[in-house]
Design an enzyme around this catalytic site. Sequence first.
Site, PDB file in Angstrom:
ATOM      1  N   PRO A 104       0.842  -1.212   0.000  1.00 37.23           N
ATOM      2  CA  PRO A 104       0.000   0.000   0.000  1.00 37.23           C
ATOM      3  C   PRO A 104       0.874   1.258   0.000  1.00 37.23           C
ATOM      4  O   PRO A 104       1.767   1.395   0.822  1.00 37.23           O
ATOM      5  CB  PRO A 104      -0.786  -0.106   1.313  1.00 37.23           C
ATOM      6  CG  PRO A 104      -0.638  -1.527   1.752  1.00 37.23           C
ATOM      7  CD  PRO A 104       0.669  -2.009   1.201  1.00 37.23           C
ATOM      8  N   GLU A 105       0.633   2.135  -0.956  1.00 35.97           N
ATOM      9  CA  GLU A 105       1.360   3.398  -1.038  1.00 35.97           C
ATOM     10  C   GLU A 105       0.482   4.505  -0.448  1.00 35.97           C
ATOM     11  O   GLU A 105      -0.665   4.264  -0.068  1.00 35.97           O
ATOM     12  CB  GLU A 105       1.689   3.713  -2.505  1.00 35.97           C
ATOM     13  CG  GLU A 105       2.622   2.696  -3.153  1.00 35.97           C
ATOM     14  CD  GLU A 105       4.085   2.879  -2.728  1.00 35.97           C
ATOM     15  OE1 GLU A 105       4.400   3.906  -2.109  1.00 35.97           O
ATOM     16  OE2 GLU A 105       4.885   1.989  -3.013  1.00 35.97           O
TER      17      GLU A 105
END
Length: 274
Positions: free
Chosen positions: A2-3
Amino acid sequence: MPELPEVETSRRGIAPFLVGHSISEVIVRDHRLRWPVNPDLPAILAQQPVHQIRRRAKYLLFDCNTGTLLLHLGMSGRLRVLDSHQPLYADKHDHLDIVFDNGYRLRYTDPRRFGAVIWTYEPAEQHPLLSHLGPEPLEADFDADYLLEKATKRQVAIKTFIMNAEIVVGVGNIYASEALFMAGIHPKMITATLKRIQALKLVDAIQAVLGKAIAAGGTTLRDFRDSEGNPGYFAQELKVYNRAGQGCRQCGHPIELFRQANRASYFCPVCQRL
Ligand SMILES: [Zn+2]
């Protein structure tokens, strides 16, 4: 992994169900995250209202009466909100539930367990995990003047520089590659040579690529309670990332790939200059 845009999408997805409500129960099924979950967490959180859910870099901050819960999704974590009508069977990777007094339940799932759930009594920004971080990329203190001031003092490659969380948070490899293409800057350009016009373009490009990813993530929000949102970068057309050998969308020259600071760097040798 997840960014920043996915974390922001998660925040926007869960906040409407939880903010302003009190925690009635915390169920920790596995303490072995990146750092062991504090065994006192259920007792600390019980009966505390969550006043707001903020984001700092890739941390979600749940502000309560006596402190803040920091939550990081690590490599593979995700959050869902379940309601009392859904079956509450927990899968083997569902490590933690936070149950609220309105019947909703925040479930943290993380197959690789690199995520973190940490309680702090101090102001969250002073926590050692957050205190050294640079500005948020989408906030006003991240601008060309700031970037230039930091860049001119250093002799490092611009891509490594913008991926450094002490300079600016949340610019992962995909977003760095795309932003440098948009700004016409070669990933190996040395920071000390950055010109003002390039700094302006680069700040604009970083904000555009992250903003677009957050907006794309937002389109999955209506399904957030039931399913996993698609990462924002799947929803936008990538210009260089993962396109080695394919024609540049601007000039047609094949996109090139090299290793830089142990990461894949993609660029167009015609459109991006040293
Ligand atoms: Zn090109």
